[in-house]
Design a protein around this motif. Structure first.
Motif, short mmCIF file in Angstrom:
data_model
loop_
_atom_site.label_atom_id
_atom_site.label_comp_id
_atom_site.label_asym_id
_atom_site.label_seq_id
_atom_site.Cartn_x
_atom_site.Cartn_y
_atom_site.Cartn_z
N ASP A 152 50.29 37.24 52.26
CA ASP A 152 50.47 38.68 52.45
C ASP A 152 50.31 39.48 51.17
OD1 ASP A 152 52.72 37.76 51.22
OD2 ASP A 152 54.15 38.82 52.53
N THR A 153 49.94 38.82 50.06
CA THR A 153 49.71 39.52 48.80
C THR A 153 48.31 40.12 48.80
OG1 THR A 153 51.17 38.03 47.60
CG2 THR A 153 49.60 39.32 46.30
N PRO A 154 48.16 41.43 48.56
CA PRO A 154 46.83 42.04 48.57
C PRO A 154 45.91 41.40 47.53
CG PRO A 154 48.56 43.71 48.51
CD PRO A 154 49.21 42.40 48.28
N THR A 155 44.65 41.27 47.88
CA THR A 155 43.68 40.74 46.94
C THR A 155 43.49 41.75 45.81
OG1 THR A 155 42.55 39.61 48.71
CG2 THR A 155 41.33 39.92 46.68
N THR A 156 43.50 41.26 44.56
CA THR A 156 43.33 42.15 43.43
C THR A 156 41.96 41.94 42.81
OG1 THR A 156 44.30 40.53 41.93
CG2 THR A 156 45.79 42.14 42.94
N SER A 157 41.56 42.90 41.99
CA SER A 157 40.26 42.84 41.34
C SER A 157 40.44 43.11 39.86
CB SER A 157 39.33 43.89 41.96
OG SER A 157 39.89 45.17 41.83
N PRO A 158 39.48 42.74 39.01
CA PRO A 158 39.60 43.02 37.58
C PRO A 158 39.70 44.50 37.32
CG PRO A 158 37.85 41.45 38.00
CD PRO A 158 38.27 41.99 39.34
N THR A 159 40.25 44.83 36.18
CA THR A 159 40.38 46.23 35.80
C THR A 159 39.02 46.91 35.75
OG1 THR A 159 42.36 45.77 34.51
CG2 THR A 159 41.15 47.76 33.95
N VAL A 160 38.96 48.11 36.32
CA VAL A 160 37.71 48.87 36.33
C VAL A 160 37.36 49.28 34.90
CG1 VAL A 160 36.62 51.00 37.12
CG2 VAL A 160 38.15 49.72 38.66
N PRO A 161 36.12 49.02 34.44
CA PRO A 161 35.75 49.41 33.08
C PRO A 161 35.91 50.92 32.89
CG PRO A 161 34.10 47.94 34.03
CD PRO A 161 35.03 48.34 35.15
N ALA A 162 36.49 51.30 31.79
CA ALA A 162 36.68 52.73 31.52
C ALA A 162 35.36 53.35 31.06
CB ALA A 162 37.74 52.92 30.44
N PRO A 163 35.06 54.58 31.52
CA PRO A 163 33.86 55.26 31.05
C PRO A 163 34.01 55.66 29.59
CG PRO A 163 35.21 56.74 32.35
CD PRO A 163 35.85 55.39 32.45
N ASP A 164 32.88 56.01 28.97
CA ASP A 164 32.94 56.48 27.59
C ASP A 164 33.80 57.73 27.51
OD1 ASP A 164 31.27 54.45 26.78
OD2 ASP A 164 29.45 55.65 27.01
N PRO A 165 34.49 57.92 26.39
CA PRO A 165 35.29 59.14 26.24
C PRO A 165 34.43 60.39 26.36
CG PRO A 165 35.82 57.55 24.51
CD PRO A 165 34.60 57.03 25.21
N ILE A 166 35.03 61.42 26.94
CA ILE A 166 34.37 62.72 27.03
C ILE A 166 34.91 63.60 25.90
CG2 ILE A 166 34.28 64.85 28.40
CD1 ILE A 166 34.14 63.13 30.89
N THR A 167 34.03 64.26 25.18
CA THR A 167 34.46 65.12 24.10
C THR A 167 33.94 66.54 24.36
OG1 THR A 167 32.50 64.64 22.76
CG2 THR A 167 34.43 63.21 22.47
#
Length: 383
Positions: free
Chosen positions: A360-375
Motif C-alpha cells: 500500500d506504499t505509493p510508488t515513488t520516483s527520483p527527484t525531478v531535475p530542477a530547471p536552471d535559475p531564472i534571473t
C-alpha cells in the motif's frame, strides 16, 4: 512586489502615508529583526483572499477584475517564496520557491497536507478559541489570520531549516493594482495560451501584462505540462521581470502611478512589525535587481496521490533542508550544486525505503531535475 515598494519609497513620495497606514503583523512574534547590514531571509506570501489586509470585503468591481472564480481556495497561499539577501553592498539575492501543492508535515499539529493550506488550517484551528473570547466579524478574521500566518511561518521554518527574519503578504487585488501602478511587467510565452478557469488568453512571444492578465499569467496551472511546477516557473519569470521593471532608471516617476502604488500598498500589503519602511528600503537596496536568482526546492513527482488532499507534489524534507542550507551558506542560489537523487516521501510524509515497500506504499520516483535559475537580466520564455 517589494522591489517596486523600494523604488516608490526611495522617491520620498507619500512616505508618511505608507508608514502610518501599512497593515502590520505579529506573525514573527517578539523575535528581533535582522540588522541593517546583516543577511536576512524574508518569507513572501501571495494569498487567495476576497478581503483586504484589514479584513474588509473587496468591492464587487475589484472581484470581477480578479477573474478568480469561486471562493473554494480562499486563504490558500498560491505563492510561497523565501528571499535571502546576504550581507554586503549590492548582494546577489536568491529567491527559493516552494510549490503550493508540496505535500509536507504542517506545524502546530495541523497534519500532513499541501503546504498552501497551512494558512487556512491555522485560521480554522484558532477560530474556536477566538470566538470564545468574544471576537466576531472582521475582528475575528484579523485575529485568525494572524494565527494562520504564524502557522505558515512555523511550517516553512520546519521544512527548510531556515529562520524567517521578515514576513510580507499580498492578496490578489494588491497584485493586480501594483502591476497596473508600475505600468505592467514584460513576460514571454513559448506558445499562445487560453484557459477559461484562470481567465487567461494571451498570444505567444514577448508582451507586457498587468492587472487581471498578469494575475491570470501567474495563477494558471491547468493545461500546463507540469501543473503546479510550471506555475512556479511562471511566477519566477514574472517576478524577475517585475524586479527589472521596478528598478529600471526612471521607474515610477509618474505621480499618478506613485499614488496608485501608495493606495495598493496601504490596502493590500501586510508586513511584519519589525519591517518598517526605513528598514525594508535599507535592506532591499542591497539586492541588485538584475541579479536576483529564482529557483525551486527539490521535488519528486508532481502527481502524488495522497489520502487526504488529492494529487500533490512529492517532497523530501531532508533534501529541501540541504538545498536551502546551501543557498544560505553560499549566499547565492545559483551556486547550489545539484544533489544526488534520493527517494522522495510517501503520501504519509515519511521517506520511502530504498528496498521493497509494503503493497500500500505509493510508488515513488527520483527527484525531478530542477530547471536552471531564472534571473532578472533577461525575459525568459516559459510554457
Amino acid at each position: 512586489m517589494l522591489l517596486s515598494v523600494v523604488v516608490f519609497a526611495a522617491t520620498g513620495y507619500g512616505w508618511a502615508v505608507v508608514t502610518e497606514e501599512t497593515v502590520t503583523s505579529s506573525a514573527l512574534g517578539d523575535r528581533e529583526p535582522a540588522g541593517l547590514d546583516e543577511e536576512f531571509t524574508a518569507l513572501l506570501v501571495g494569498i487567495d483572499s476576497r478581503t483586504d489586509a484589514s479584513g474588509d470585503p473587496l468591492p464587487d468591481d475589484v472581484l470581477a477584475e480578479l477573474r478568480a472564480g469561486a471562493e473554494e481556495g480562499q486563504f490558500n497561499t498560491d505563492t510561497i517564496i523565501l528571499l535571502h539577501v546576504p550581507a554586503g553592498v549590492q548582494a546577489s539575492a536568491s529567491a527559493v520557491s516552494i510549490p503550493r501543492d508540496s505535500f509536507v508535515e504542517l506545524a502546530d499539529d495541523l497534519g500532513t497536507h499541501k503546504i498552501n493550506s497551512t494558512y487556512r488550517r491555522g485560521m480554522l484551528a484558532a477560530e474556536e478559541d477566538l470566538t470564545a473570547q468574544g471576537l466576531a466579524g472582521s475582528a475575528l478574521e484579523r485575529a485568525s489570520r494572524e494565527a494562520g500566518r504564524r502557522a505558515l511561518v512555523d511550517t516553512v521554518e520546519q521544512l527548510t531549516g531556515v529562520a524567517v527574519d521578515h514576513f510580507a503578504e499580498i492578496n490578489l487585488a494588491g497584485f493586480v493594482e501594483i502591476t497596473e501602478a508600475i505600468g505592467g511587467v514584460p513576460v514571454c510565452l513559448n506558445a499562445p495560451v487560453m484557459e477559461e478557469r484562470a481567465g487567461i488568453d494571451l498570444p505567444a512571444g514577448r508582451q507586457v501584462v498587468s492587472g487581471g492578465d498578469a494575475l491570470a499569467f501567474v495563477r494558471q496551472r491547468r493545461d500546463l505540462p507540469a501543473g503546479d511546477l510550471d506555475r512556479v516557473t511562471r511566477q519566477q519569470a514574472f517576478l524577475a521581470g517585475l524586479a527589472r521593471q521596478a528598478l529600471a532608471p526612471g521607474a515610477l516617476t509618474d505621480p499618478a502611478r506613485i499614488d496608485a502604488l501608495v493606495r495598493a500598498v496601504t490596502r493590500y500589503v501586510v508586513l511584519d512589525r519589525g519591517w518598517d519602511l526605513d528598514r525594508l528600503v535599507a535592506q532591499l537596496r542591497r539586492a541588485s535587481g538584475s541579479d536576483i536568482a529564482f529557483v525551486t526546492i527539490p521535488t519528486g513527482r508532481p502527481d502524488l496521490d495522497t489520502p487526504v488532499d488529492g494529487v500533490a507534489v512529492e517532497i523530501d524534507p531532508d533534501r529541501v533542508r540541504e538545498f536551502v542550507s546551501r543557498v544560505v551558506d553560499d549566499g547565492r542560489m545559483r551556486l547550489a550544486s545539484p544533489l544526488p537523487s534520493t527517494p522522495p516521501p510517501t503520501a504519509s510524509g515519511t521517506t520511502a525505503p530504498r528496498t521493497s515497500a509494503p503493497a500500500d506504499t505509493p510508488t515513488t520516483s527520483p527527484t525531478v531535475p530542477a530547471p536552471d535559475p531564472i534571473t532578472a537580466d533577461a525575459v525568459p520564455c516559459v510554457d
